[in-house]
Write an enzyme that holds these catalytic residues in place. Structure first.
Site, PDB file in Angstrom:
ATOM      1  N   HIS A 180      -1.338  19.527 -27.941  1.00 28.93           N
ATOM      2  CA  HIS A 180      -1.718  20.264 -26.729  1.00 28.93           C
ATOM      3  C   HIS A 180      -0.944  19.755 -25.503  1.00 28.93           C
ATOM      4  O   HIS A 180      -0.383  20.544 -24.736  1.00 28.93           O
ATOM      5  CB  HIS A 180      -3.235  20.127 -26.520  1.00 28.93           C
ATOM      6  CG  HIS A 180      -3.767  20.773 -25.283  1.00 28.93           C
ATOM      7  ND1 HIS A 180      -4.656  21.835 -25.307  1.00 28.93           N
ATOM      8  CD2 HIS A 180      -3.547  20.511 -23.965  1.00 28.93           C
ATOM      9  CE1 HIS A 180      -4.937  22.190 -24.055  1.00 28.93           C
ATOM     10  NE2 HIS A 180      -4.286  21.404 -23.220  1.00 28.93           N
ATOM     11  N   GLU A 181      -0.891  18.427 -25.354  1.00 32.71           N
ATOM     12  CA  GLU A 181      -0.242  17.851 -24.164  1.00 32.71           C
ATOM     13  C   GLU A 181       1.282  18.044 -24.211  1.00 32.71           C
ATOM     14  O   GLU A 181       1.910  18.317 -23.182  1.00 32.71           O
ATOM     15  CB  GLU A 181      -0.586  16.372 -24.001  1.00 32.71           C
ATOM     16  CG  GLU A 181      -2.072  16.057 -23.819  1.00 32.71           C
ATOM     17  CD  GLU A 181      -2.744  16.852 -22.712  1.00 32.71           C
ATOM     18  OE1 GLU A 181      -2.086  17.251 -21.732  1.00 32.71           O
ATOM     19  OE2 GLU A 181      -3.957  17.090 -22.838  1.00 32.71           O
TER      20      GLU A 181
ATOM     21  N   HIS B 173       2.369  21.306 -23.021  1.00 36.98           N
ATOM     22  CA  HIS B 173       2.454  21.397 -21.552  1.00 36.98           C
ATOM     23  C   HIS B 173       3.857  21.061 -21.051  1.00 36.98           C
ATOM     24  O   HIS B 173       4.341  21.653 -20.087  1.00 36.98           O
ATOM     25  CB  HIS B 173       1.470  20.431 -20.888  1.00 36.98           C
ATOM     26  CG  HIS B 173       0.072  20.968 -20.724  1.00 36.98           C
ATOM     27  ND1 HIS B 173      -0.226  22.069 -19.956  1.00 36.98           N
ATOM     28  CD2 HIS B 173      -1.110  20.539 -21.216  1.00 36.98           C
ATOM     29  CE1 HIS B 173      -1.534  22.289 -19.979  1.00 36.98           C
ATOM     30  NE2 HIS B 173      -2.093  21.376 -20.746  1.00 36.98           N
TER      31      HIS B 173
ATOM     32  N   CYS C 268      -8.704  23.357 -21.461  1.00 36.89           N
ATOM     33  CA  CYS C 268      -7.638  22.723 -20.697  1.00 36.89           C
ATOM     34  C   CYS C 268      -8.078  22.639 -19.245  1.00 36.89           C
ATOM     35  O   CYS C 268      -8.653  23.589 -18.713  1.00 36.89           O
ATOM     36  CB  CYS C 268      -6.368  23.564 -20.811  1.00 36.89           C
ATOM     37  SG  CYS C 268      -4.988  22.906 -19.862  1.00 36.89           S
TER      38      CYS C 268
END
Ligand code: NI
Length: 188
Positions: A155-156, A159, A113
């Protein structure tokens, strides 16, 4: 413009992001999106979520380069609004206010990341994703995909909820990461 990328330890990476409202989408917003894409390229990343540039809004850019695919391999495909398309035709992919539904079998993949420098770790996630990805123009991209894009979407979108990939490693792996993470948090 290249934007500074927020680093591990910065509290903005831990907040639940606010939805983007249609009124927010103006020229300034589009410039921010362009800057996020430029920043992703400059950092050799494949995706960036708004908290990583210090904004607590539900905005993500993804740009998976075609050369990530092995030579001779079939292009990675996705079902987009009911039609099969190579994922390269979707790039750069920009969306706001996503809803995602990961499914399929769990598999391990090494993640990194841009906000967690010099740490890579295996993370188990489902191998496929169904997602609704509202676009800046008001249309919605309905996508069903696997591969790197499915991984990247999870993953995004993490966030946007204040989660980082290091939260999702096995507890054994977490032990070896703890010291490195403490160090990162001190220096952010
Ligand atoms: Ni990240």
């Amino acid at each position: 413009m290249i934007l500074p990328i927020t680093q591990y330890g910065n509290p903005v990476l831990r907040v639940k992001c606010e939805p983007v409202t249609p009124e927010q989408i103006d020229d300034k917003f589009r410039t921010l999106v362009a800057d996020m894409i430029e920043t992703t390229h400059e950092a050799n990343g494949i995706g960036l979520a708004a908290p990583q540039i210090g904004r607590n809004i539900q905005l993500v850019v993804i740009d998976i380069p075609e050369d990530e695919e092995e030579e001779g391999e079939q292009p990675e495909m996705a079902i987009v609004n009911g039609e099969e398309r190579p994922i390269s035709t979707l790039m750069p992919l920009v969306f706001i206010n996503p809803t995602i539904e990961p499914y399929g079998k769990q598999y391990l993949f090494t993640e990194g990341c841009l906000s967690v420098r010099n740490i890579r770790a295996n993370v188990a996630r489902p191998d496929r994703v169904k997602a609704s990805l509202p676009q800046l123009d008001g249309s919605v991209l309905e996508i069903d995909c696997g591969g790197l894009l499915a991984r990247c979407l999870q993953h995004e979108c993490d966030h946007l909820n204040g989660f980082l990939f290091v939260d999702r490693v096995s507890s054994a792996a977490k032990l070896t990461l703890t010291k490195k993470l403490k160090k990162l948090a001190q220096g952010y």
